[in-house]
Design an enzyme around this catalytic site. Structure first.
Site, PDB file in Angstrom:
ATOM      1  CB  CYS A   1      37.336  40.571  45.493  1.00 16.32           C
ATOM      2  SG  CYS A   1      39.082  41.023  45.446  1.00 16.32           S
TER       3      CYS A   1
ATOM      4  CB  CYS B   1      41.189  43.652  42.633  1.00 25.04           C
ATOM      5  SG  CYS B   1      41.816  42.108  43.315  1.00 25.04           S
ATOM      6  CB  SER B   2      37.261  41.909  40.341  1.00 30.33           C
ATOM      7  OG  SER B   2      38.300  41.876  39.391  1.00 30.33           O
ATOM      8  CB  CYS B   3      39.994  37.738  43.987  1.00 27.60           C
ATOM      9  SG  CYS B   3      41.588  38.564  43.979  1.00 27.60           S
TER      10      CYS B   3
END
Lengths: 199, 119
Positions: free
Chosen positions: A98, A101-103
């Site tokens: 991602c 961000c940190s999906c």
């Protein structure tokens, strides 16, 4: 010990007595606890992968529309709104990142590992995926194409790793134990019973 | 990971009220001791010091007792039951006895107190 609660003391007392009797080693408990995040959390995803390896019709449905295909599993957690499963093959390797961000498909993989949120991983996955995979210990033949999938709030990706050698006789439940979180992110292959036992 | 860790008793054998609290398929732990107590139960059952079924039944009994004794509105603490069940099966199987645990707790407590800085 930071925690002086009676429960923490009792747990520490039991652990220390068991170690003294040689029934546990220093590493045993730590090793199992690491598994809670690396193996138990991702177990939902591992079940999906194991089903796809065992059931060709499910695999077709999964690759076509993963969101619908996994609905019967009734996983909890609203993070998988639209799930796309990408399949590794002898000529294609998939990697999930991602970049913003940190999906992450939480319902399938539990909590994301720290490195997944790291800016270095996020940028290198796009800039130099092959070198990144090499640093994870995954050496890909130059003939294997690397595809990088950028997760977002709308779409989460899961890698369907190749079924490992030596797993032919395993049923679905046993297969799931060889599917690691890292293999479903694409930074590793599924573990192989053949490699582990040196058959 | 040691290859025999694959054979640890699995959480999904603990169903209903005996099932551990999970968030996104991951154990929900509020304190480190909770994971350590659960891990010890899994490891010792795998090594045959007691049966996983024996632990499971002890856990169910502890949960039932906790529910029976709870006053209205009192929160339920799953891992307190895990720890009590572990303690009970270890004592039943004479792996470690109650006195040894009590004495070791006192030693650890004294040790901790000595290392707590005075403020």
């Amino acid at each position: 010990m930071d925690d002086h609660s009676p429960q923490a003391l009792r747990t520490a007392a039991i652990e220390s007595l068991l170690k003294e009797k040689g029934l546990l080693t220093d590493d045993d408990v730590d090793r199992v606890i690491v598994q809670y995040s690396e193996r138990v959390g991702p177990m939902n995803g591992a079940r999906v992968v194991a089903r796809a390896w065992s059931d060709p019709a499910f695999k077709r449905a999964l690759l076509e529309d993963a969101t619908s295909a996994i609905a019967p599993f009734r996983f909890e957690g609203g993070q998988v709104e639209k799930l796309v499963v990408v399949e590794n093959s002898p000529t294609v390797h998939n990697l999930v990142v991602c970049t913003l961000c940190s999906c992450y498909p939480w319902a399938l993989l539990g909590l994301p590992p720290r490195w997944y949120k790291d800016p270095a991983y996020r940028s290198r996955a796009v800039r130099e995926p092959r070198q990144l995979l090499h640093d994870f210990g995954l050496r890909l033949d130059p003939g294997i194409a690397v595809r990088v999938w950028d997760s977002s709030a709308e779409v989460r990706y899961l890698v369907l790793p190749e079924r490992p050698a030596g797993s032919e006789s395993l049923d679905e439940a046993a297969l799931a134990l060889w599917v690691t979180r890292d293999a479903m992110i694409g930074v590793a292959r599924a573990e192989s019973p053949e490699r582990t036992h040196g058959v | 990971m040691a290859s025999d860790d694959r054979n640890l008793p699995q959480f999904d054998t603990l169903a209903g009220k005996a099932a551990p609290p999970l968030v996104n398929g991951e154990l929900m732990l509020d304190a480190p001791w909770q994971g350590r107590a659960f891990a010890m139960a899994q490891l010792l059952a795998q090594r045959g010091l007691f049966g996983w079924e024996e632990f499971r039944l002890a856990l169910i009994a502890r949960i039932a007792a906790a529910e029976r004794d709870a006053s209205p509105g009192q929160p339920f603490h799953y891992y307190d039951c895990v720890l009590e069940a572990l303690h009970a099966v270890l004592a039943t199987q004479a792996v470690v006895d109650d006195d040894a645990i009590t004495n070791r707790m006192k030693q650890l407590e004294n040790h901790s107190e000595k290392h707590t800085p005075l403020t």
